[in-house]
Design a protein around this motif. Structure first.
Motif, PDB file in Angstrom:
ATOM      1  N   PHE A 196       1.116  -1.006  -0.007  1.00 20.15           N
ATOM      2  CA  PHE A 196       0.116   0.024  -0.189  1.00 20.15           C
ATOM      3  C   PHE A 196       1.072   1.665  -0.216  1.00 20.15           C
ATOM      4  CE2 PHE A 196      -2.749  -3.262   2.810  1.00 20.15           C
ATOM      5  CZ  PHE A 196      -3.590  -3.656   1.329  1.00 20.15           C
ATOM      6  N   SER A 197       1.561   1.052  -0.115  1.00 21.80           N
ATOM      7  CA  SER A 197       3.127   2.344  -0.315  1.00 21.80           C
ATOM      8  C   SER A 197       2.694   3.316  -1.805  1.00 21.80           C
ATOM      9  CB  SER A 197       4.579   1.936  -0.245  1.00 21.80           C
ATOM     10  OG  SER A 197       4.603   1.402  -1.580  1.00 21.80           O
ATOM     11  N   GLY A 198       2.167   2.434  -2.957  1.00 20.83           N
ATOM     12  CA  GLY A 198       1.965   3.310  -4.437  1.00 20.83           C
ATOM     13  C   GLY A 198       2.429   2.812  -4.873  1.00 20.83           C
ATOM     14  N   LEU A 199       4.130   1.497  -4.937  1.00 20.16           N
ATOM     15  CA  LEU A 199       4.331   1.327  -5.887  1.00 20.16           C
ATOM     16  C   LEU A 199       3.720   0.144  -6.327  1.00 20.16           C
ATOM     17  CD1 LEU A 199       7.391  -0.638  -4.182  1.00 20.16           C
ATOM     18  CD2 LEU A 199       7.168   1.575  -5.090  1.00 20.16           C
ATOM     19  N   MET A 200       3.653   0.137  -8.121  1.00 22.35           N
ATOM     20  CA  MET A 200       3.081  -0.859  -8.951  1.00 22.35           C
ATOM     21  C   MET A 200       3.434  -2.127  -9.781  1.00 22.35           C
ATOM     22  SD  MET A 200       2.132   1.998 -11.709  1.00 22.35           S
ATOM     23  CE  MET A 200       3.306   3.085 -12.154  1.00 22.35           C
ATOM     24  N   TRP A 201       2.862  -3.156  -9.641  1.00 23.50           N
ATOM     25  CA  TRP A 201       4.066  -4.216 -10.374  1.00 23.50           C
ATOM     26  C   TRP A 201       3.831  -4.649 -11.563  1.00 23.50           C
ATOM     27  CZ3 TRP A 201       1.656  -3.080  -5.410  1.00 23.50           C
ATOM     28  CH2 TRP A 201       2.870  -3.249  -4.775  1.00 23.50           C
ATOM     29  N   SER A 202       4.144  -5.762 -12.608  1.00 22.71           N
ATOM     30  CA  SER A 202       3.261  -6.202 -13.675  1.00 22.71           C
ATOM     31  C   SER A 202       3.022  -7.378 -12.980  1.00 22.71           C
ATOM     32  CB  SER A 202       5.243  -7.067 -13.942  1.00 22.71           C
ATOM     33  OG  SER A 202       5.147  -8.267 -13.296  1.00 22.71           O
ATOM     34  N   GLY A 203       2.119  -7.735 -14.082  1.00 23.49           N
ATOM     35  CA  GLY A 203       0.559  -7.892 -14.407  1.00 23.49           C
ATOM     36  C   GLY A 203       0.702  -9.900 -13.451  1.00 23.49           C
TER      37      GLY A 203
END
Length: 315
Positions: free
Chosen positions: A245-252
């Motif tokens: 929940f830090s704002g990071l994004m990840w790949s599918g």
């Protein structure tokens, strides 16, 4: 040759002039008809563009089993094509159709307004509870970040591509400060307020520590609302990590491991293999000609400039 008869050559000239005049008259008549028809066709095209066809579906196929498609593309905001008003209108039309076997939310959004995203999320949950026999699936193509993911969590399942961008569970408030520039230009800020905090986050005044603290509290509150929505939507499937929940994004692909998504899939594969209704009908509300014209020529320019100074967003 008698006095009452005309010479032959004069008669030929008169006949030729009369013939040419008749030909010219016919030619003008044909061109007149052509331009009238062209004018009617042009008017018909304009009227067709002015009419809002986005919310209409094929009446002839009403009742036939199909997969309903609702697209959420671009920034989610009150003035965009992906506004809560447009998306909810499309969703309600899809659920009202007797032939809808399932609904697919096709999401390609970097985020946007937490209010608009929250309204859409609430409506999806309401419609699912009202019509539990109609499943809702979110399908992500390029990006489903922040506000886009906020909406996706309302679906029964989330399908992604292995290279999709998913996540960005956070809230930001961005703006500008011009005090340094004003000092260099010799510009003096004269601000009069009735109310101690009425100049809250004024970009032309030095940053106030109390205002900053209050803004951070609001951000934290909205962020917690976002977290609660994700936890509620994903349930036990979610494999929480310290930075989820830090704002990071990840790949599918990584989002599947984290429980942010359920499986790989596309609109076609979900319609065919999950919903079992290959006939896909798009219920997305399309902007009409007048709306496109207003957007293109900056009808909301002043509002956009003002909101750019300080704004909340799920991005």
């Amino acid at each position: 040759m008698s006095d009452n008869s005309e010479p032959r050559w004069e008669r030929q000239i008169l006949e030729k002039l009369a013939h040419d005049a008749l030909v010219e008259q016919r030619r003008r008549r044909r061109w007149g008809i052509f331009f009238k028809v062209l004018g009617f066709l042009y008017l018909g095209v304009v009227l067709a563009l002015l009419a809002d066809w986005g919310g209409e579906t094929d009446k002839l196929a009403e009742g036939r089993r199909h997969t309903a498609l609702v697209q959420i593309a671009g920034v989610i905001s009150a003035k965009s094509d992906a506004s809560a008003e447009h998306v909810i209108s499309a969703l309600q039309s899809a659920f009202e159709s007797k032939g809808t076997a399932g609904v697919i939310l096709l999401i390609n959004s970097p985020g946007g307004s937490p209010v608009q995203a929250g309204i859409i999320n609430d409506e999806v949950r309401r419609l699912r509870a009202k019509s539990p026999q109609v499943p809702v699936y979110a399908v992500v193509e390029d990006i489903c970040a922040s506000g886009g993911y906020y909406v996706a969590t309302a679906a029964d399942q989330i399908y992604v591509d292995k290279a999709s961008i998913v996540g960005s569970i956070g809230v930001l408030m961005d703006g500008f400060g011009f005090t340094g520039t004003m000092d260099k230009l010799g510009v003096e800020r004269r601000l009069l307020t009735a109310g101690t905090n009425k100049g809250f986050l004024d970009p032309f005044s030095p940053q106030n520590a109390q205002h900053k603290e209050h803004a951070q509290q609001m951000l934290n509150e909205i962020h917690q609302q976002f977290i609660d929505v994700v936890r509620q939507g994903r349930g036990k499937r979610l494999k929480e990590t310290p930075d989820m929940f830090s704002g990071l994004m990840w790949s599918g692909a990584r989002s599947l491991e984290l429980g942010l998504a359920d499986a790989f899939g596309t609109v076609e594969s979900v319609a065919r293999d999950v919903i079992k209704a290959e006939d896909i009908r798009d219920y997305t509300v399309k902007p009409n000609f007048a709306e496109k014209f207003a957007q293109r020529f900056g009808a909301d320019m002043a509002e956009g400039a003002a909101s750019a100074l300080v704004r909340f967003s799920l991005k």
